[in-house]
Enzyme design. Structure first.
Site, PDB file in Angstrom:
ATOM      1  N   HIS A   1       0.723  -1.126   0.301  1.00  0.00           N
ATOM      2  CA  HIS A   1      -0.222   0.094   0.071  1.00  0.00           C
ATOM      3  C   HIS A   1       0.773   1.369  -0.179  1.00  0.00           C
ATOM      4  O   HIS A   1       1.624   1.442   1.434  1.00  0.00           O
ATOM      5  CB  HIS A   1      -0.733   0.185   1.383  1.00  0.00           C
ATOM      6  CG  HIS A   1      -1.706  -1.356   0.885  1.00  0.00           C
ATOM      7  ND1 HIS A   1      -2.352  -2.194   1.837  1.00  0.00           N
ATOM      8  CD2 HIS A   1      -2.784  -1.786   0.156  1.00  0.00           C
ATOM      9  CE1 HIS A   1      -3.210  -3.346   2.099  1.00  0.00           C
ATOM     10  NE2 HIS A   1      -3.017  -2.438   0.367  1.00  0.00           N
TER      11      HIS A   1
ATOM     12  N   HIS B   1       3.230  -3.138   7.285  1.00  0.00           N
ATOM     13  CA  HIS B   1       2.113  -2.855   6.434  1.00  0.00           C
ATOM     14  C   HIS B   1       2.378  -1.122   7.440  1.00  0.00           C
ATOM     15  O   HIS B   1       3.073  -1.307   8.235  1.00  0.00           O
ATOM     16  CB  HIS B   1       0.842  -2.761   6.220  1.00  0.00           C
ATOM     17  CG  HIS B   1       0.214  -3.696   5.364  1.00  0.00           C
ATOM     18  ND1 HIS B   1      -0.744  -3.345   5.088  1.00  0.00           N
ATOM     19  CD2 HIS B   1       1.097  -5.156   4.641  1.00  0.00           C
ATOM     20  CE1 HIS B   1      -0.485  -4.623   3.615  1.00  0.00           C
ATOM     21  NE2 HIS B   1       0.365  -5.759   4.179  1.00  0.00           N
TER      22      HIS B   1
ATOM     23  N   GLU C   1       1.678  -4.702  10.789  1.00  0.00           N
ATOM     24  CA  GLU C   1       0.822  -3.022  11.353  1.00  0.00           C
ATOM     25  C   GLU C   1       1.936  -2.079  12.077  1.00  0.00           C
ATOM     26  O   GLU C   1       1.749  -2.411  12.974  1.00  0.00           O
ATOM     27  CB  GLU C   1      -0.563  -3.080  11.414  1.00  0.00           C
ATOM     28  CG  GLU C   1      -1.552  -4.188  10.644  1.00  0.00           C
ATOM     29  CD  GLU C   1      -1.848  -3.480   9.164  1.00  0.00           C
ATOM     30  OE1 GLU C   1      -1.084  -2.182   9.175  1.00  0.00           O
ATOM     31  OE2 GLU C   1      -2.161  -3.936   8.611  1.00  0.00           O
TER      32      GLU C   1
END
Ligand SMILES: [Zn+2]
Length: 1031
Positions: A717, A814, A899
């Site tokens: 991303h 991420h 994350e």
């Protein structure tokens, strides 16, 4: 207990029978008194018991019997209605029962006939309110003009009849419940056409003027709540605006701000104004991205219609339903997505299996850099904006976007810059960066560098605390936004930057914006007021959504002036910007003074839903404003602002070169290869890192070729630049001379694909690839042409699988925009089944609990890491993510998503601090440390000594089941569509009791006779207000 209930049972049946069959008024009143005392003395449990014994039905029959007569006796009806309100309030089926008994319309008629009598009307109103809890009863009352009847009560809310104030008060708290019930479009239209909206506004104005004197805040509340109901529909909002509702509320709210007593009216008024502000389309010709890319096999860059975002925050409501409970899907491997014959090509990505470790193919780092520099210098397309005539280096000389200067000049300027400051940044080489950037392919064909990427990458010194939120900051921002509609003096509304119009002339006193560089994202800037700018972000390439990431240059500023910036087309429904996070700022002036680093900056930050809508009817119509204020330190500086610390694709390629040349080749085997080329033609790097064998003897070579694999990927991303900083930390640690790193290299072969989405990163997208797909939803069956990086990463994993070298650990890095800390998502069959409450018996199910070892170790080793935020649940909606596919299809037990927060930590030694690149890199190193916890079987490694002991009693931490915000609801309402909350005083029971004990009303009274109880009301209203203030 049993006996007591049995006696109660018989007693109840007797009472209910007598109630329905009593002949005279006196005995019925007596029965009602007994019942009321019985119920008020007991708990809700007793009431519910009575309900099961037919209490509601008995009361309804009595009501119908009494109410039907030509001149009903209110000495009897009042206590009956009061009791019915109290009981019905607790009976879920009261609406249906009332309809069956014919009591609903009868009560509505009683209300109509007694509108002038305060106590009677109030009692009827409450009973109707209770009945209307059933939709069909509410409809029935609506069809029979219930709305008109309720509205007829409102004129009695007039400040001219202060002597009737008790009546007004008692009714007012409950009117909004019934007003517009049911809230159908037809009902709203009828309200609008009858002029009720204007009426309500006038009453509000009237009462508001008196509110300070008479404490009638409750009535104002009531009116606001009625207005809220009407403005749920478009017709209602239009009427509100055309009747001057916004101006009126804006004015009254400004008075409220001056009085503590009126504070409770501010929030509902602000919400109403926000809701009714006319929707304004974004000033764009199209919602589609300014960048488009022709897809292979498609004639034009027109992708399919987009579904609503399936991003990280898409499913909040039915989390448990999303859990995968099909045991086959959890345990059985699906068939491979490609034939076996396609796998051998990936042997080239496993150089450690065939390399002879004889030839040392490295060069001296400086020679290498020089070589690159010379080679690229000859046809260099890149420049920093450097003015040749200047003897001193100043920020404005680097103002990069006006022209590309010829190479002789910028060559010498860069030399001077380097001369002055030296190569001060570890693992970053400006000239090499420039050379790398020259080869990067972008859709717009970028030819300029952003200064921070060239001369930055230095961590912020010291720690940066989260920004405290100013009380009511959002309220004041909304007022300023409302003023745009009301007070047009000083509103400029001039476009000062447009990505699609380079000829645009910018006034000399305006800020200048620019975003035409790698990772840049700013589509348009509109100067709203002298010191305020609206910023519009560019949607992802070939798409019209996913805006969140921004990175742009701003210049021509005046120092020490607070500038307000509003990013007006954000799409997520909440953001860490509401919880202490700040954007990052880089100043070229500061850099030239020897401080080339990003800083967290900005005050008066908040994030809330705004009144903008898409330029052209896109389905998803909700936008949010991120607003922040920046006071620049230097005049005419050149600054950069970003959502988070930028990390470009060119930075990665340059970094890999520096690393390759920095490792000790006698110890470290570092090989960089190309996984595949992206759609835009950028090579996607794949790196292999392991220890060189101690010798070329059979035993050592055998050990190298049998080391277990660990596969790490990241930055799928593009907006999650923090993932790249963590990856940078991992890469640097693995290449370092740290003894743990050496142990890890001796134990494992590391395969890293640090950037799975280079094209997205280069072109400043937030979520997607050029194909406008979220690549982390493509893992089940990746398309070889449209998603090459995913297709080939999966191919490499299949290959490792096919040669018996399935990775021991897989982790995809991420960034998380809505949570604090760093944490892992893993996969567990048992935990998923437990969490979902599935009926599947898990007792016989065998599962290796080893998936918890790494997170548990990280909890001890990494200060930013939070074990309590981790979970191991497999969701249907994430069945095509890297983590789930690698776990299920490749059988990797330890398959994770890591994350990292964009904000900071709420635990550990970094509690209350925002993370910087240093902390993110540290996390990348600590992740490597934690891998020692899975090496206990590897004999060559003295892991116990290095890491201390790691216990295996793994189920002592309970899995956390929340994917969404850990944050408490924001102190101010981000949304505005919710109903206005009822004030604390609107409690049905106590109002019924107040009405019951009030002085009797004479039948022939004209409704003006309650002067004596005014003081009682006044006292009560004040109590209500003080309760509200306590809230
Ligand atoms: Zn992500």
């Amino acid at each position: 207990m049993c006996l007591v209930f049995c006696i109660h049972g018989i007693f109840s049946v007797l009472i209910f029978w007598s109630l329905q069959n009593a002949g005279d008024v006196e005995s019925t009143i007596n029965i009602l008194n007994v019942l009321d005392e019985l119920l008020s003395a007991g708990t809700d449990r007793r009431i519910h018991y009575m309900i099961t014994k037919g209490c509601s039905e008995a009361l309804l029959t009595a009501l119908v019997n009494t109410g039907r007569s030509f001149s009903p006796n209110f000495h009897l009806l009042l206590p009956l209605l009061h009791l019915l309100a109290k009981i019905g309030h607790r009976d879920r089926r009261i609406g249906v029962k009332a309809e069956d008994a014919g009591a609903a319309l009868l009560t509505l008629n009683l209300l109509r006939q007694n509108i002038k009598y305060a106590r009677r009307a109030a009692a009827c109103l409450w009973v109707i309110q209770v009945f209307s809890s059933s939709v069909s009863t509410a409809n029935l009352i609506g069809e029979n003009h219930g709305l008109e009847t309720v509205y007829r009560l409102i004129p009695h809310f007039t400040t001219k009849h202060l002597h009737a104030i008790k009546y007004v008060y008692l009714c007012s708290a409950h009117v909004p419940f019934l007003f517009l019930s049911p809230p159908t479009e037809a009902n709203v239209c009828s309200v609008v056409s009858k002029g009720y909206v204007a009426g309500l506004l006038r009453l509000y104005e009237d009462w508001h003027a008196k509110a300070v004197q008479h404490g009638a805040v409750a009535i104002c509340h009531s009116l606001l709540r009625c207005l809220h109901k009407v403005t749920h529909s478009t017709a209602g909002r239009q009427a509100f605006v055309s009747q001057g509702g916004i101006r009126l509320l804006y004015g009254t709210t400004q008075t409220c701000l001056l009085s503590k007593d009126l504070e409770s009216l501010v929030e509902p008024s602000v919400q109403l104004m926000r809701k009714c502000l006319t929707k304004t389309p974004l000033p764009l010709t199209s919602d589609r991205s300014a960048y488009s890319f022709p897809m292979p096999g498609r004639a034009h860059a027109v992708p399919t219609e987009e579904d609503d975002n399936e991003a990280e925050d898409s499913k909040e409501a039915d989390f448990d339903e999303d859990l995968e409970t099909d045991l086959h899907k959890l345990r059985l491997r699906p068939d491979p997505d490609r034939p076996k014959e396609l796998l051998p090509q990936y042997s080239r990505l496993c150089p450690e299996l065939s390399h002879d470790f004889q030839v040392q193919m490295y060069k001296n780092a400086n020679d290498f850099i020089l070589l690159l520099w010379k080679r690229d210098h000859s046809n260099d397309q890149f420049s920093l904006n450097l003015s040749p005539a200047l003897a001193q280096l100043e920020a404005r000389d680097f103002h990069s976007h006006r022209s590309i200067l010829n190479e002789s000049h910028h060559g010498s300027m860069i030399d001077r810059l380097l001369e002055k400051h030296g190569v001060c940044i570890p693992h970053h080489e400006p000239k090499l960066y420039r050379a790398a950037a020259a080869r990067t392919k972008s859709i717009p064909g970028f030819s300029l560098l952003a200064f921070p990427d060239f001369w930055g990458h230095l961590p912020t010194p010291g720690h940066e605390p989260m920004a405290p939120r100013k009380p009511n900051v959002q309220r004041y921002k909304v007022f300023e936004d409302v003023q745009r509609f009301l007070i047009t003096d000083g509103i400029i509304n001039q476009v000062v930057f447009d990505l699609e119009d380079s000829s645009l002339q910018c006034p000399s006193d305006s800020l200048r914006f620019f975003s035409g560089f790698e990772c840049g994202n700013l589509r348009k800037a509109v100067r709203v007021r002298r010191w305020e700018y609206d910023l519009i972000l560019n949607a992802d390439v070939n798409s019209s959504q996913h805006t969140q990431w921004f990175y742009f240059e701003v210049s021509n500023m005046v120092a020490e002036v607070p500038y307000r910036f509003n990013v007006i087309n954000c799409e997520k429904s909440n953001s860490q910007f509401n919880y202490g996070m700040q954007p990052v700022l880089y100043s070229v002036t500061e850099a030239l003074e020897g401080r080339p680093h990003w800083l967290r900056t900005g005050t008066e930050i908040c994030y809330f839903r705004n009144h903008f809508c898409p330029a052209r009817g896109r389905r998803k119509t909700t936008f949010y404003t991120l607003t922040f204020t920046i006071t620049f330190k230097h005049n005419e500086d050149v600054c950069y602002l970003a959502y988070h610390y930028p990390y470009t694709y060119s930075a990665l390629t340059a970094h890999l070169k520096v690393l390759q040349n920095s490792v000790d080749p006698a110890k470290v085997f570092f090989q960089q290869q190309v996984l595949c080329c992206t759609l835009a033609g950028n090579p996607c790097p794949a790196v292999t890192i392991t220890a060189r064998p101690a010798s070329r003897g059979w035993k050592d070579m055998h050990q190298v070729r049998n080391r277990p694999c660990i596969v790490l990927t990241g930055r799928v991303h593009p907006g999650e630049s923090n993932a790249s900083w963590v990856m940078k930390g991992t890469l640097e640690f693995l290449c370092s001379s740290d003894p743990v790193a050496q142990s890890l290299r001796e134990a494992f072969v590391f395969k890293l694909i640090p950037m799975l989405n280079p094209d997205g990163v280069v072109n400043g997208t937030n979520r997607c690839d050029l194909s406008s797909e979220d690549l982390n939803r493509q893992w089940s069956k990746p398309d070889p042409v449209l998603c090459p990086t995913i297709y080939h990463t999966k191919g490499l994993l299949y290959y490792l699988n096919s040669i018996g070298r399935t990775p021991l650990v897989f982790c995809d890095y991420h960034g998380h925009s809505r949570k604090k800390n760093v944490f892992l998502y893993g996969c567990s069959v048992k935990e998923t089944l437990w969490q979902s409450g599935s009926a599947v018996n898990t007792v016989g199910l065998k599962e290796d609990p080893g998936y918890r070892t790494i997170p548990k170790t990280l909890d001890r080793l990494a200060p930013a890491f939070s074990f309590n935020s981790c979970n191991y649940l497999v969701e249907k909606s994430r069945s095509a993510t890297a983590r789930v596919v690698v776990w299920r299809e490749m059988g990797v037990l330890r398959s994770y998503t890591m994350e990292s927060t964009h904000n900071g930590c709420d635990q550990g030694i970094y509690k209350g601090l925002q993370t910087g690149t240093k902390e993110l890199q540290e996390m990348g190193g600590k992740f490597c440390h934690s891998l020692l916890s899975v090496t206990k079987d590897v004999k060559s490694l003295d892991s116990q000594r290095l890491i201390g002991h790691i216990d295996n009693d793994v189920l002592d931490h309970k899995s956390h089941n929340c994917f969404e915000d850990d944050e408490p609801p924001c102190v101010e309402q981000i949304e505005y569509s919710a109903d206005c909350p009822a004030p604390n005083g609107a409690d049905l029971d106590s109002d019924v009791n107040a009405n019951a004990t009030a002085a009797d009303e004479e039948e022939d009274n004209d409704g003006h006779g309650e002067i004596t109880s005014f003081s009682a009301f006044f006292f009560r209203a004040q109590q209500v207000d003080s309760n509200e203030n306590k809230l």
